[in-house]
Design an enzyme around this catalytic site. Structure first.
Site, PDB file in Angstrom:
ATOM      1  N   HIS A 173      23.359  15.044  20.269  1.00 34.48           N
ATOM      2  CA  HIS A 173      24.100  14.660  21.380  1.00 34.48           C
ATOM      3  C   HIS A 173      25.405  14.773  21.264  1.00 34.48           C
ATOM      4  O   HIS A 173      26.190  13.958  21.560  1.00 34.48           O
ATOM      5  CB  HIS A 173      23.655  13.131  21.132  1.00 34.48           C
ATOM      6  CG  HIS A 173      22.156  12.750  21.287  1.00 34.48           C
ATOM      7  ND1 HIS A 173      21.338  12.718  22.368  1.00 34.48           N
ATOM      8  CD2 HIS A 173      21.343  12.188  20.334  1.00 34.48           C
ATOM      9  CE1 HIS A 173      20.400  12.525  22.344  1.00 34.48           C
ATOM     10  NE2 HIS A 173      20.145  12.026  20.805  1.00 34.48           N
ATOM     11  N   CYS A 174      25.667  16.058  21.565  1.00 37.60           N
ATOM     12  CA  CYS A 174      27.000  16.742  21.428  1.00 37.60           C
ATOM     13  C   CYS A 174      27.367  17.676  22.591  1.00 37.60           C
ATOM     14  O   CYS A 174      26.460  18.260  23.158  1.00 37.60           O
ATOM     15  CB  CYS A 174      27.243  17.370  20.109  1.00 37.60           C
ATOM     16  SG  CYS A 174      28.931  18.084  19.988  1.00 37.60           S
ATOM     17  N   GLY A 175      28.492  17.814  22.996  1.00 30.67           N
ATOM     18  CA  GLY A 175      28.749  18.856  23.931  1.00 30.67           C
ATOM     19  C   GLY A 175      28.520  20.425  23.505  1.00 30.67           C
ATOM     20  O   GLY A 175      28.399  21.041  24.398  1.00 30.67           O
TER      21      GLY A 175
END
Length: 141
Positions: free
Chosen positions: A59-61
């Site tokens: 859940h990261c860019g």
């Protein structure tokens, strides 16, 4: 996925040439449990290969990088490149899922087939991150 990419290739390749086949270079002498369980896997199996260790988070860019990592792995694995992922929830709680959820996410969304180890904390030996912390500490020298 945190943009922490570490190449151990130069180290692993040069050390492998000067170390007997039955021994393992200190930076690789760590074992991790596979993401979906099973017997612990030693990084010693990558002696003599270019090893890319990736600290991951779903859940990261940077999560889209799973796709590029998989392409890289498939293209160069037969030429000595090894890619391994180690999920961690240390950086902004961007990997909150269970090992099973992480494995499913990686497979379904990005077709990840490179080895992934179970979620660890990279900055606290007390929380099970001793191996990760030791590997990262060595690479940051």
């Amino acid at each position: 996925m945190r943009a922490l990419f570490v190449l151990l290739g130069l180290l692993a390749g040069s050390v492998a040439q000067s170390v007997a086949a039955e021994s393992c270079p200190a930076p690789l002498n760590h074992s991790f449990n596979p993401l979906m369980g099973g017997k612990p896997a030693s990084l010693c199996q990558y002696t003599g290969k270019v090893l890319l260790v990736v600290n991951t988070a779903s859940h990261c860019g940077y999560t889209y990088q799973y796709e590029g990592l998989e392409r890289l792995y498939r293209k160069y694995r037969d030429r000595g490149l090894a890619v391994v992922g180690i999920p961690a929830n240390d950086f902004g709680a961007q990997e909150p899922g269970s090992n099973q959820q992480i494995a499913e996410f990686c497979k379904v969304n990005f077709g990840v087939s490179f080895p992934m180890f179970e979620k660890r904390t990279s900055n606290s030996a007390a929380l099970g991150g001793a191996n990760v912390a030791a590997v990262l500490a060595y690479m940051s020298k």
